[in-house]
Design a protein around this motif. Structure first.
Motif, short mmCIF file in Angstrom:
data_model
loop_
_atom_site.label_atom_id
_atom_site.label_comp_id
_atom_site.label_asym_id
_atom_site.label_seq_id
_atom_site.Cartn_x
_atom_site.Cartn_y
_atom_site.Cartn_z
N ILE A 1 -19.64 -33.36 -36.01
CA ILE A 1 -20.30 -33.31 -37.31
C ILE A 1 -20.34 -34.71 -37.94
N LEU A 2 -19.23 -35.45 -37.83
CA LEU A 2 -19.22 -36.81 -38.35
C LEU A 2 -20.22 -37.69 -37.63
N ARG A 3 -20.37 -37.50 -36.32
CA ARG A 3 -21.35 -38.28 -35.57
C ARG A 3 -22.76 -38.02 -36.11
N MET A 4 -23.08 -36.76 -36.35
CA MET A 4 -24.41 -36.42 -36.87
C MET A 4 -24.60 -36.95 -38.28
N LEU A 5 -23.55 -36.86 -39.10
CA LEU A 5 -23.64 -37.36 -40.47
C LEU A 5 -23.86 -38.86 -40.49
N LYS A 6 -23.10 -39.59 -39.69
CA LYS A 6 -23.22 -41.04 -39.68
C LYS A 6 -24.60 -41.47 -39.19
N ARG A 7 -25.16 -40.74 -38.26
CA ARG A 7 -26.53 -41.06 -37.80
C ARG A 7 -27.54 -40.82 -38.91
N ALA A 8 -27.36 -39.72 -39.65
CA ALA A 8 -28.28 -39.44 -40.76
C ALA A 8 -28.12 -40.45 -41.89
N ILE A 9 -26.87 -40.85 -42.17
CA ILE A 9 -26.63 -41.84 -43.22
C ILE A 9 -27.20 -43.19 -42.82
N ALA A 10 -27.11 -43.54 -41.53
CA ALA A 10 -27.71 -44.80 -41.06
C ALA A 10 -29.21 -44.78 -41.29
N ARG A 11 -29.84 -43.63 -41.08
CA ARG A 11 -31.28 -43.52 -41.34
C ARG A 11 -31.58 -43.72 -42.82
N GLU A 12 -30.76 -43.11 -43.66
CA GLU A 12 -30.95 -43.25 -45.11
C GLU A 12 -30.72 -44.70 -45.55
N MET A 13 -29.66 -45.33 -45.04
CA MET A 13 -29.36 -46.71 -45.43
C MET A 13 -30.46 -47.67 -44.96
N PHE A 14 -31.03 -47.40 -43.79
CA PHE A 14 -32.11 -48.26 -43.30
C PHE A 14 -33.29 -48.23 -44.27
N LYS A 15 -33.62 -47.04 -44.76
CA LYS A 15 -34.73 -46.94 -45.71
C LYS A 15 -34.41 -47.67 -47.01
N GLN A 16 -33.16 -47.56 -47.46
CA GLN A 16 -32.79 -48.21 -48.70
C GLN A 16 -32.73 -49.73 -48.56
N LEU A 17 -32.37 -50.21 -47.38
CA LEU A 17 -32.27 -51.65 -47.15
C LEU A 17 -33.63 -52.30 -46.94
N THR A 18 -34.57 -51.54 -46.40
CA THR A 18 -35.88 -52.11 -46.09
C THR A 18 -36.96 -51.68 -47.08
N ARG A 19 -36.87 -50.45 -47.58
CA ARG A 19 -37.85 -49.97 -48.56
C ARG A 19 -37.09 -49.25 -49.67
N PRO A 20 -36.41 -49.99 -50.52
CA PRO A 20 -35.59 -49.35 -51.56
C PRO A 20 -36.43 -48.55 -52.53
N HIS A 21 -35.87 -47.41 -52.99
CA HIS A 21 -36.60 -46.58 -53.95
C HIS A 21 -36.71 -47.32 -55.28
N GLU A 22 -37.68 -46.93 -56.08
CA GLU A 22 -37.87 -47.56 -57.38
C GLU A 22 -36.67 -47.24 -58.28
N HIS A 23 -36.44 -48.14 -59.20
CA HIS A 23 -35.30 -47.95 -60.10
C HIS A 23 -35.44 -46.64 -60.86
N LEU A 24 -34.40 -45.84 -60.86
CA LEU A 24 -34.42 -44.54 -61.51
C LEU A 24 -33.99 -44.71 -62.97
N GLY A 25 -34.96 -44.75 -63.87
CA GLY A 25 -34.63 -44.91 -65.28
C GLY A 25 -33.96 -43.67 -65.83
N VAL A 26 -32.94 -43.87 -66.65
CA VAL A 26 -32.22 -42.73 -67.22
C VAL A 26 -32.21 -42.80 -68.76
N HIS A 27 -32.97 -43.74 -69.31
CA HIS A 27 -32.93 -43.94 -70.75
C HIS A 27 -33.45 -42.73 -71.53
#
Length: 392
Positions: free
Chosen positions: A315-341
């Motif tokens: 399960i940890l192996r699968m999670l780390k692979r999914a998190i690597a996918r998520e981190m790649f997107k954030q490092l290369t195409r970061p989401h727009e700033h989420l305003g909370v005002h």
């Protein structure tokens, strides 16, 4: 094309033409004047197309910066393999020419490490060493108490870790007449004060790390389970290996999370790679453990996988692979700033208390408070909260 073999006090520079013919080589000092003379030496043989340098983030950092400021393309060159060295020998001129030939042959394709990554790595390394030293001091204290005189051992036996450090740092060894007890308490007091000083140092480094990350990639700190240390390590890994960010699969391989077949006979399974950047792998592992503890979607995923008969390491192996996918997107195409005002005014306009909102969303009131103040920017929480306020 140029090739540079780097050392602590000298660099050896070699030049070749586009057909691979050797034009000349020379040694220079690792000083600003020496770097300028090295570039002038390369330019004396013609127009410099590209320069290959060994160790652009260590011994070659100075010449790398000077060459980049001069407008030259700089590539990172790996040192020759042992088989090549056994066959062709080793010397500074040979290594410099091999660096130039690696550029010509296309074996060197990685861009030089940036100065920002080098600075962030220095800060992160200082924090990591301080954390290790603090942990070592705490272990020493616990072990020393085991063999301490009976009076001291019983006095501090039931203290929590925090209270133990405070009590030992404030103790007065000089008031004890027994020499053994006085000397042991002196040692324990020294270790406790060292622990406190290291804690202050770590806190100061955390402030600096957070400040740098908020300037370069603030969206990373908004992801669930990502702290300043893990975010810094991911930025170091990505910034130090930009050529490995061609796809999320290559980034996963860089972090050692790409699945490796481990099947045999009737068993079909995968395991994690043992290669890659182990510090980046550790950062992903830390994020996975945090999410397994307090991230509802991750906990639900783990429960589904356990129902299928998968073990915790799988399960940890699968999670780390999914998190690597998520981190790649954030490092290369970061989401727009989420305003909370707009969140707090919207809640107050409808006379909804924080406790009522927390009960409706099934989360802690502190999470609502932190989200409204921008201290807990988890995208899914912000989205759920905003949708609920719209319909409430």
């Amino acid at each position: 094309m140029g090739g540079i073999d780097t050392h602590a006090d000298t660099i050896h520079v070699a030049a070749i033409d586009p057909w691979g013919r050797e034009l000349g080589d020379k040694e220079f000092l690792t000083t600003p004047l020496g770097y300028r003379q090295a570039l002038e030496f390369l330019a004396s043989h013609g127009q410099v197309t590209v320069v290959g340098i060994e160790g652009t983030s260590s011994y070659g950092l100075g010449i790398t910066r000077t060459a980049s400021e001069a407008g030259l393309d700089v590539l990172e060159v790996l040192r020759p393999e042992r088989s090549v060295r056994r066959r062709e020998g080793k010397s500074d001129p040979i290594d410099a020419y091999q660096a130039a030939h690696a550029v010509l042959a296309g074996r060197a394709t990685a861009a030089a490490k940036s100065a920002e990554v080098t600075a962030l790595r220095a800060l992160h390394n200082a924090r990591r060493s301080a954390v290790k030293a603090r942990a070592a001091a705490q272990v020493q204290i616990r072990h020393q108490l085991i063999t301490a005189p009976l009076t001291s051992r019983e006095k501090y036996r039931h203290h929590t870790a925090v209270r133990l450090i405070q009590a030992l740092a404030a103790c007065r060894p000089a008031v004890h007449a027994d020499i053994e007890e006085r000397l042991v308490l002196t040692a324990l007091k020294s270790l406790a004060r060292r622990h406190q000083l290291l804690s202050e140092e770590i806190a100061a480094l955390d402030v600096e790390l957070t400040s740098v990350i908020e300037q370069t990639a603030p969206h990373l700190l908004g992801l669930h389970g990502v702290g300043n240390s893990t975010a810094a390590q991911l930025l170091i890994t990505a910034g130090g290996n930009p050529d490995r960010l061609r796809s999320e699969a290559s980034f996963a391989a860089l972090c050692g999370t790409a699945p490796v077949p481990a099947s045999s006979g009737k068993t079909t399974r995968h395991r994690l790679s043992r290669g890659g950047d182990r510090r980046a792998n550790n950062a992903l592992h830390t994020i996975a453990l945090v999410r397994l503890r307090n991230h509802p979607p991750t906990k639900a995923f783990a429960a589904r996988q356990r129902a299928k008969g998968r073990s915790t390491p799988e399960i940890l192996r699968m999670l780390k692979r999914a998190i690597a996918r998520e981190m790649f997107k954030q490092l290369t195409r970061p989401h727009e700033h989420l305003g909370v005002h707009d969140l707090r005014p919207a809640r107050q306009a409808k006379n909804i208390t924080i406790d009522a909102a927390a009960r409706a969303l099934g989360i802690a009131p502190m999470t609502i408070s932190y989200t409204e103040r921008g201290k807990y920017l988890t995208p899914e929480v912000i989205t759920r909260y905003r949708e609920w306020l719209t319909t409430a």
